[in-house]
Write a protein that holds these residues in place. Sequence first.
Motif, PDB file in Angstrom:
ATOM      1  N   LEU A  20       4.854   6.251   1.705  1.00 46.97           N
ATOM      2  CA  LEU A  20       4.387   7.547   1.522  1.00 46.97           C
ATOM      3  C   LEU A  20       4.887   8.211   0.471  1.00 46.97           C
ATOM      4  CD1 LEU A  20       4.366   8.224   5.368  1.00 46.97           C
ATOM      5  CD2 LEU A  20       2.474   7.561   4.088  1.00 46.97           C
ATOM      6  N   SER A  21       3.933   8.860  -0.238  1.00 45.05           N
ATOM      7  CA  SER A  21       4.142   9.603  -1.475  1.00 45.05           C
ATOM      8  C   SER A  21       3.441  10.899  -1.527  1.00 45.05           C
ATOM      9  CB  SER A  21       3.391   8.640  -2.790  1.00 45.05           C
ATOM     10  OG  SER A  21       3.766   9.355  -3.953  1.00 45.05           O
ATOM     11  N   MET A  22       4.386  12.034  -1.822  1.00 42.33           N
ATOM     12  CA  MET A  22       3.823  13.378  -1.816  1.00 42.33           C
ATOM     13  C   MET A  22       3.403  13.710  -3.261  1.00 42.33           C
ATOM     14  SD  MET A  22       3.513  15.960   0.092  1.00 42.33           S
ATOM     15  CE  MET A  22       4.538  15.251   1.442  1.00 42.33           C
ATOM     16  N   LEU A  37       0.795  -1.204  -0.071  1.00 44.58           N
ATOM     17  CA  LEU A  37      -0.070  -0.112  -0.101  1.00 44.58           C
ATOM     18  C   LEU A  37       0.953   1.137   0.149  1.00 44.58           C
ATOM     19  CD1 LEU A  37      -2.837   1.362   0.272  1.00 44.58           C
ATOM     20  CD2 LEU A  37      -2.605   1.100   2.906  1.00 44.58           C
ATOM     21  N   THR A  38       0.578   2.004  -0.976  1.00 49.73           N
ATOM     22  CA  THR A  38       0.982   3.607  -0.911  1.00 49.73           C
ATOM     23  C   THR A  38       0.106   4.460  -0.700  1.00 49.73           C
ATOM     24  OG1 THR A  38       2.781   3.049  -2.542  1.00 49.73           O
ATOM     25  CG2 THR A  38       2.267   5.185  -2.223  1.00 49.73           C
ATOM     26  N   LEU A  39       0.360   5.536   0.287  1.00 46.20           N
ATOM     27  CA  LEU A  39      -0.580   6.577   0.622  1.00 46.20           C
ATOM     28  C   LEU A  39      -0.235   8.004  -0.106  1.00 46.20           C
ATOM     29  CD1 LEU A  39      -1.842   5.901   4.297  1.00 46.20           C
ATOM     30  CD2 LEU A  39      -3.052   5.372   2.263  1.00 46.20           C
ATOM     31  N   GLU A  40      -0.955   8.442  -0.894  1.00 48.54           N
ATOM     32  CA  GLU A  40      -0.604   9.538  -1.528  1.00 48.54           C
ATOM     33  C   GLU A  40      -1.041  11.006  -0.909  1.00 48.54           C
ATOM     34  OE1 GLU A  40      -1.245   9.966  -5.832  1.00 48.54           O
ATOM     35  OE2 GLU A  40      -0.193   7.925  -6.148  1.00 48.54           O
ATOM     36  N   LEU A  41      -0.151  11.609  -0.278  1.00 43.55           N
ATOM     37  CA  LEU A  41      -0.494  12.750   0.359  1.00 43.55           C
ATOM     38  C   LEU A  41      -0.317  14.217  -0.292  1.00 43.55           C
ATOM     39  CD1 LEU A  41       2.046  11.860   3.101  1.00 43.55           C
ATOM     40  CD2 LEU A  41      -0.442  11.280   3.341  1.00 43.55           C
TER      41      LEU A  41
END
Length: 291
Positions: free
Chosen positions: A176-178, A146-150
Amino acid sequence: LLAGAGSSGVASYHPVLDQQSLRRLQLGTELESAMVEGQISVVFQPIIDARTSDIVSVETLVRWAHPRYGAIAPDDFIHLAEQIGRIGPLTDHVLDLALARCRKWLDQDIALSVAVNLSARCLGEPDLVDRVRRALRRHGVPGELLTLELTEGSVVDDSVRSSTVLADLHALGLRLSMDDFGTGYSSLSQLRQLPIDEVKIDKSFVLGMSTSQGESFIARSIIELAHNLGLRVVAEGVEDELTRNLLAEMGCDKLQGFLVSRPLPDDRLESWILARTGVRSAIPGTPHRRL
Ligand code: C2E
Ligand code: MG
Ligand code: MG
Ligand code: MG
């Protein structure tokens, strides 16, 4: 909208509730039932390795098929959901759909990582980490997939609190991805203090690359700086070959955009994956292998 109550206690509403406000108010009340009734779905947009063109992950994008208004774009209801305090349930719903698909792919020996967008508001929810942990467990999906895009605003606005939340999320194994990088106010040096793994160059820069040297220069600078900080770089909004080649030459790690594929419903994504040579070999008999 309804904040017009004067000191007399008599509400002084704006005389004309314009069409747009009316519709927004109505959509807000309908969001909950829309989830239950299956009007809210997700599509998946492939993200490929810039060198090998192998699919490396998919971004989950929410869709609302409204029975009267037709397709409503996320840009038209995410903000609304935030305003009426329903972004938490909406995020949980999207996460649920994404992880259910991810589990289904795992069962077919396809370890495809999924990215889910996290609204700025969500980082302020005290139970966020717990909900993500429970969702992963419920679907039996390892956090690594899982990657969460913030978005930049969400981590810069309250960087002390968000750094704790991000550290807790990171501890679940996820990435975590910006998102939309370059449009907000954060600097790469601020990112260094946070457990961010990746930046996504905003599509406004990427879309301009084939025609503007300025845009290309920005992309190149982001890639170089991000790499120096040990971050991976994704370019979103890749629409043409020239841009793709420029980005590959600049050392951009991953590409996403209409040139690669439009966002696809689940079944069409599966045929898209199967049609690609870079991935076919990874499908049989290799459980939990990252594509
Ligand atoms: P985003 O996260 O930056 O997602 C990328 C957007 O760019 C998507 O629009 C995608 O369809 C579009 N896109 C992808 N490739 C190209 C391209 O080559 N050219 C152009 N012109 N556009 C491209 P979409 O699906 O309309 O989503 C818009 C935004 O809504 C997203 O931007 C994201 O910020 C938000 N969003 C979408 N789904 C969710 C969700 O489940 N939760 C939250 N909180 N936000 C979401
Ligand atoms: Mg995104
Ligand atoms: Mg983006
Ligand atoms: Mg965006």
